[in-house]
Write an enzyme that holds these catalytic residues in place. Structure first.
Site, PDB file in Angstrom:
ATOM      1  N   GLY A   1     -14.172  60.831  -3.574  1.00 43.13           N
ATOM      2  CA  GLY A   1     -14.087  59.607  -2.791  1.00 43.13           C
ATOM      3  C   GLY A   1     -13.745  59.903  -1.349  1.00 43.13           C
ATOM      4  O   GLY A   1     -13.123  60.926  -1.041  1.00 43.13           O
TER       5      GLY A   1
ATOM      6  N   GLN B   1     -10.239  58.011   6.489  1.00 45.25           N
ATOM      7  CA  GLN B   1     -10.388  59.466   6.449  1.00 45.25           C
ATOM      8  C   GLN B   1     -11.464  59.962   7.415  1.00 45.25           C
ATOM      9  O   GLN B   1     -11.492  61.141   7.743  1.00 45.25           O
ATOM     10  CB  GLN B   1     -10.716  59.944   5.036  1.00 45.25           C
ATOM     11  CG  GLN B   1      -9.548  59.806   4.093  1.00 45.25           C
ATOM     12  CD  GLN B   1      -9.883  60.364   2.741  1.00 45.25           C
ATOM     13  OE1 GLN B   1     -10.561  59.708   1.945  1.00 45.25           O
ATOM     14  NE2 GLN B   1      -9.427  61.575   2.491  1.00 45.25           N
TER      15      GLN B   1
ATOM     16  N   CYS C   1      -6.374  65.838  -2.076  1.00 44.93           N
ATOM     17  CA  CYS C   1      -6.897  64.897  -1.089  1.00 44.93           C
ATOM     18  C   CYS C   1      -7.559  65.695   0.025  1.00 44.93           C
ATOM     19  O   CYS C   1      -6.995  66.682   0.509  1.00 44.93           O
ATOM     20  CB  CYS C   1      -5.758  64.045  -0.540  1.00 44.93           C
ATOM     21  SG  CYS C   1      -6.281  62.833   0.698  1.00 44.93           S
ATOM     22  N   LEU C   2      -8.730  65.234   0.443  1.00 42.10           N
ATOM     23  CA  LEU C   2      -9.428  65.898   1.546  1.00 42.10           C
ATOM     24  C   LEU C   2      -8.591  65.892   2.824  1.00 42.10           C
ATOM     25  O   LEU C   2      -8.726  66.783   3.651  1.00 42.10           O
ATOM     26  CB  LEU C   2     -10.768  65.206   1.805  1.00 42.10           C
ATOM     27  CG  LEU C   2     -11.778  65.251   0.658  1.00 42.10           C
ATOM     28  CD1 LEU C   2     -12.953  64.331   0.961  1.00 42.10           C
ATOM     29  CD2 LEU C   2     -12.241  66.670   0.407  1.00 42.10           C
TER      30      LEU C   2
ATOM     31  N   HIS D   1      -6.595  56.000  -5.696  1.00 42.99           N
ATOM     32  CA  HIS D   1      -6.411  56.895  -4.545  1.00 42.99           C
ATOM     33  C   HIS D   1      -7.044  56.304  -3.286  1.00 42.99           C
ATOM     34  O   HIS D   1      -6.419  56.273  -2.222  1.00 42.99           O
ATOM     35  CB  HIS D   1      -7.048  58.253  -4.882  1.00 42.99           C
ATOM     36  CG  HIS D   1      -6.899  59.297  -3.834  1.00 42.99           C
ATOM     37  ND1 HIS D   1      -6.040  60.364  -3.964  1.00 42.99           N
ATOM     38  CD2 HIS D   1      -7.507  59.459  -2.632  1.00 42.99           C
ATOM     39  CE1 HIS D   1      -6.124  61.131  -2.884  1.00 42.99           C
ATOM     40  NE2 HIS D   1      -7.017  60.603  -2.065  1.00 42.99           N
ATOM     41  N   GLU D   2      -8.279  55.823  -3.412  1.00 41.94           N
ATOM     42  CA  GLU D   2      -8.988  55.313  -2.228  1.00 41.94           C
ATOM     43  C   GLU D   2      -8.400  53.985  -1.746  1.00 41.94           C
ATOM     44  O   GLU D   2      -8.306  53.758  -0.537  1.00 41.94           O
ATOM     45  CB  GLU D   2     -10.487  55.189  -2.503  1.00 41.94           C
ATOM     46  CG  GLU D   2     -11.178  56.486  -2.905  1.00 41.94           C
ATOM     47  CD  GLU D   2     -10.896  57.669  -1.987  1.00 41.94           C
ATOM     48  OE1 GLU D   2     -10.754  57.484  -0.760  1.00 41.94           O
ATOM     49  OE2 GLU D   2     -10.828  58.802  -2.496  1.00 41.94           O
TER      50      GLU D   2
ATOM     51  N   HIS E   1      -5.445  54.723   0.330  1.00 42.06           N
ATOM     52  CA  HIS E   1      -5.814  55.097   1.708  1.00 42.06           C
ATOM     53  C   HIS E   1      -5.967  53.861   2.591  1.00 42.06           C
ATOM     54  O   HIS E   1      -5.535  53.856   3.749  1.00 42.06           O
ATOM     55  CB  HIS E   1      -7.131  55.880   1.739  1.00 42.06           C
ATOM     56  CG  HIS E   1      -6.977  57.352   1.555  1.00 42.06           C
ATOM     57  ND1 HIS E   1      -6.229  58.141   2.398  1.00 42.06           N
ATOM     58  CD2 HIS E   1      -7.503  58.188   0.628  1.00 42.06           C
ATOM     59  CE1 HIS E   1      -6.293  59.400   2.002  1.00 42.06           C
ATOM     60  NE2 HIS E   1      -7.057  59.456   0.925  1.00 42.06           N
TER      61      HIS E   1
END
Length: 163
Positions: A46, A51, A89-90, A131-132, A135
């Site tokens: 995702g 991000q 996480c990226l 998770h998204e 964010h």
């Protein structure tokens, strides 16, 4: 193909509560295209708009080859007891820790035509939905760690070559 650079821990946009998207225009269409093309890279489940530096409520997902997006997603339901789930996480590269996540989740939002979108499921999909949406509320998965693990993770962040 436009793969956008991922913002890294410490960037203020990652702590920003994102604004809802009120109008679907060319800018929003371009954002969705960038989100989808950015999540298509291998190993990505995702990507949320902050991000890639945009404080708007949208994210893309790539779960077992099923790629899509949601505009103005709202986490409307979770089920089960939260369990420690391995997560990375990226925006926090190289770290992997157990975060508390519900085993099942549902997100509701819209697509580029304004039509309703409902995503629901368990496992990696449930984890990605939580998770998204975190964010979009200015939260990183690090806030979901138990205190001891969070201290370890923050030490790893400070000692990383990207911080």
């Amino acid at each position: 193909m436009t793969v956008r650079e991922i913002r890294i821990f410490g960037d203020p946009v990652l702590r920003t509560v994102c604004a809802p998207i009120d109008e679907i225009d060319d800018g929003v269409r371009a954002l969705v295209t960038d989100l989808v093309e950015t999540v298509e890279l291998p190993g990505r489940a995702g990507v949320a708009a902050p991000q890639i530096g945009v404080a708007l409520r949208a994210f893309s997902y790539n779960i077992d080859g099923d790629i899509g997006y949601v505009i103005n997603p709202v986490l409307t339901e979770v089920r089960g007891e939260p369990v420690p789930t391995g997560e990375g996480c990226l925006s926090v590269p190289g770290l992997w820790h157990d975060a508390l996540r519900y085993p099942w989740a549902r997100v509701e939002g819209i697509d580029l035509d304004g039509a309703p979108v409902v995503l629901e499921g368990e496992g990696l999909l449930a984890q990605a939905l939580q998770h998204e949406t975190d964010h979009l509320d200015g939260k990183l998965y690090l806030s979901r760690l138990d205190p001891e693990t969070r201290r370890t993770a923050m030490r790893q962040v400070r000692e990383s070559d990207w911080f």
